[in-house]
Design a protein around this motif. Structure first.
Motif, PDB file in Angstrom:
ATOM      1  N   GLY A 117       0.821  -1.221   0.000  1.00  0.00           N
ATOM      2  CA  GLY A 117       0.000   0.000   0.000  1.00  0.00           C
ATOM      3  C   GLY A 117       0.845   1.258   0.000  1.00  0.00           C
ATOM      4  N   ILE A 118       1.915   1.262   0.763  1.00  0.00           N
ATOM      5  CA  ILE A 118       2.815   2.420   0.785  1.00  0.00           C
ATOM      6  C   ILE A 118       3.454   2.614  -0.586  1.00  0.00           C
ATOM      7  CG2 ILE A 118       4.999   3.278   1.732  1.00  0.00           C
ATOM      8  CD1 ILE A 118       4.124   1.968   4.413  1.00  0.00           C
ATOM      9  N   GLY A 119       3.853   1.526  -1.218  1.00  0.00           N
ATOM     10  CA  GLY A 119       4.428   1.615  -2.562  1.00  0.00           C
ATOM     11  C   GLY A 119       3.452   2.197  -3.564  1.00  0.00           C
ATOM     12  N   LEU A 121       1.194   6.969  -6.546  1.00  0.00           N
ATOM     13  CA  LEU A 121       0.041   7.811  -6.860  1.00  0.00           C
ATOM     14  C   LEU A 121       0.290   9.290  -6.580  1.00  0.00           C
ATOM     15  CD1 LEU A 121      -2.933   5.586  -5.673  1.00  0.00           C
ATOM     16  CD2 LEU A 121      -2.256   6.111  -8.020  1.00  0.00           C
ATOM     17  N   VAL A 122       1.158   9.607  -5.627  1.00  0.00           N
ATOM     18  CA  VAL A 122       1.424  11.012  -5.310  1.00  0.00           C
ATOM     19  C   VAL A 122       2.600  11.561  -6.105  1.00  0.00           C
ATOM     20  CG1 VAL A 122       0.404  10.870  -3.016  1.00  0.00           C
ATOM     21  CG2 VAL A 122       2.857  10.510  -3.292  1.00  0.00           C
ATOM     22  N   GLY A 123       3.081  10.804  -7.081  1.00  0.00           N
ATOM     23  CA  GLY A 123       4.114  11.315  -7.950  1.00  0.00           C
ATOM     24  C   GLY A 123       5.508  10.805  -7.668  1.00  0.00           C
ATOM     25  N   ARG A 124       5.700  10.085  -6.623  1.00  0.00           N
ATOM     26  CA  ARG A 124       7.010   9.500  -6.304  1.00  0.00           C
ATOM     27  C   ARG A 124       7.042   8.076  -6.840  1.00  0.00           C
ATOM     28  NH1 ARG A 124      10.345  13.375  -3.799  1.00  0.00           N
ATOM     29  NH2 ARG A 124       8.961  14.766  -2.668  1.00  0.00           N
ATOM     30  N   ALA A 160      10.320  -8.811  -3.402  1.00  0.00           N
ATOM     31  CA  ALA A 160      11.571  -9.547  -3.181  1.00  0.00           C
ATOM     32  C   ALA A 160      11.558 -10.251  -1.829  1.00  0.00           C
ATOM     33  CB  ALA A 160      12.758  -8.604  -3.282  1.00  0.00           C
ATOM     34  N   LEU A 161      11.028  -9.588  -0.801  1.00  0.00           N
ATOM     35  CA  LEU A 161      10.943 -10.214   0.519  1.00  0.00           C
ATOM     36  C   LEU A 161      10.031 -11.433   0.477  1.00  0.00           C
ATOM     37  CD1 LEU A 161      11.597 -10.213   3.537  1.00  0.00           C
ATOM     38  CD2 LEU A 161       9.607  -8.735   3.854  1.00  0.00           C
ATOM     39  N   LEU A 211      10.251   1.080  -6.053  1.00  0.00           N
ATOM     40  CA  LEU A 211      11.284   0.441  -5.233  1.00  0.00           C
ATOM     41  C   LEU A 211      10.687  -0.231  -3.996  1.00  0.00           C
ATOM     42  CD1 LEU A 211      14.214   2.999  -5.427  1.00  0.00           C
ATOM     43  CD2 LEU A 211      14.156   0.688  -6.345  1.00  0.00           C
ATOM     44  N   VAL A 212       9.776   0.457  -3.325  1.00  0.00           N
ATOM     45  CA  VAL A 212       9.132  -0.128  -2.137  1.00  0.00           C
ATOM     46  C   VAL A 212       8.338  -1.362  -2.530  1.00  0.00           C
ATOM     47  CG1 VAL A 212       7.361   0.283  -0.371  1.00  0.00           C
ATOM     48  CG2 VAL A 212       9.092   2.020  -0.827  1.00  0.00           C
TER      49      VAL A 212
END
Length: 106
Positions: free
Chosen positions: A43-45, A50-53, A66-67, A59-60
């Motif tokens: 969700g953070i990813g 969505l906010v432009g990052r 990957a984990l 990566l997140v």
């Protein structure tokens, strides 16, 4: 086969052990509460994207994937190690997760 017999036979190389990978991965993921950790990370990813990052979000998200893959790939070794060192774990999970075959003598 009792735990002591299993440990002795495995240490001496008298048995071959095959771990059911899918069941081991499921067990390890459940015990580590992996879905409860990964869902917020995914969700953070997505939120970062969505906010432009979008690079940070990707990566997140990629790290979370990957984990998840790492847990799946290493779960068989973890289960085998736990069965060798923990008698209660062996009694509880050996029948469902391990296939123990004697090694034929040459």
């Amino acid at each position: 086969m009792t735990h002591a017999e299993f440990v002795a036979a495995y240490g001496a190389g008298r048995v071959r052990v095959a771990v059911h990978r899918a069941r081991a991965a499921r067990l390890v993921a459940e015990r580590a509460l992996l879905p409860f950790f990964l869902l917020p990370v995914f969700g953070i990813g997505v939120a970062l994207a969505l906010v432009g990052r979008w690079v940070a979000g990707a990566l997140v998200f990629g790290c979370a994937l990957a984990l998840r893959a790492l847990v799946r790939w290493t779960s068989a070794g973890f289960v085998l190690h736990r069965c060798l060192v923990d008698e209660a774990f062996y009694r509880e999970h050996a029948e469902a997760l391990l296939r123990i075959e004697p090694v034929g003598e040459r």
